[in-house]
Design an enzyme around this catalytic site. Sequence first.
Site, PDB file in Angstrom:
ATOM      1  N   CYS A 155      -4.101   0.746  -2.596  1.00 11.29           N
ATOM      2  CA  CYS A 155      -3.944  -0.456  -1.784  1.00 11.29           C
ATOM      3  C   CYS A 155      -2.952  -1.436  -2.418  1.00 11.29           C
ATOM      4  O   CYS A 155      -2.730  -1.423  -3.629  1.00 11.29           O
ATOM      5  CB  CYS A 155      -5.287  -1.155  -1.610  1.00 11.29           C
ATOM      6  N   GLU A 179      -3.206  -4.593  -3.026  1.00  8.59           N
ATOM      7  CA  GLU A 179      -3.785  -5.496  -4.020  1.00  8.59           C
ATOM      8  C   GLU A 179      -3.798  -4.855  -5.395  1.00  8.59           C
ATOM      9  O   GLU A 179      -3.446  -5.464  -6.401  1.00  8.59           O
ATOM     10  CB  GLU A 179      -5.224  -5.885  -3.640  1.00  8.59           C
ATOM     11  N   ASN A 193       0.848  -1.193   0.000  1.00  7.14           N
ATOM     12  CA  ASN A 193       0.000   0.000   0.000  1.00  7.14           C
ATOM     13  C   ASN A 193       0.882   1.241   0.000  1.00  7.14           C
ATOM     14  O   ASN A 193       1.958   1.268   0.592  1.00  7.14           O
ATOM     15  CB  ASN A 193      -0.990   0.000   1.167  1.00  7.14           C
TER      16      ASN A 193
END
Length: 134
Positions: A55, A57, A44
């Site tokens: 983020c 991901e 992040n």
Amino acid sequence: MNDTQKKLFEAACKAQKKAHAPYSDALIGAAVLMSDGQIFNGCNVENASYGGTVCAERVAIFKAVSEGAQKLIKEVLVVSDAEKPWPPCGFCRQVIAEFANEHTMIHTANLQGKIKTFQFPEIFPEAFTPKHLD
């Protein structure tokens, strides 16, 4: 953890160490396994404007796409230093939906290796996907 989860966990932990989280102190790492077997990781990156924060991901997914990986995510692993593993946020779930299918596995883990696994539709039922635009 199986061998694939161990590889993803290691990649996510490596990325987590690079997280930039001066506002939340939530250091997050993620790793994605693409259908071509490549693993990409990300951390992040927070921003003082908050809206500019990205983020872990999404960083990992954007790296995979920008580096030409096949655009189907087989597995995602998210690691945090929290006792209870954190799942992907809603924004990340929507980005995952762009590149996932009903077989995509989502793993949440903490640094001690506590892991919880979901099939993507379990954590994002009735996701809006590119199929809706056909």
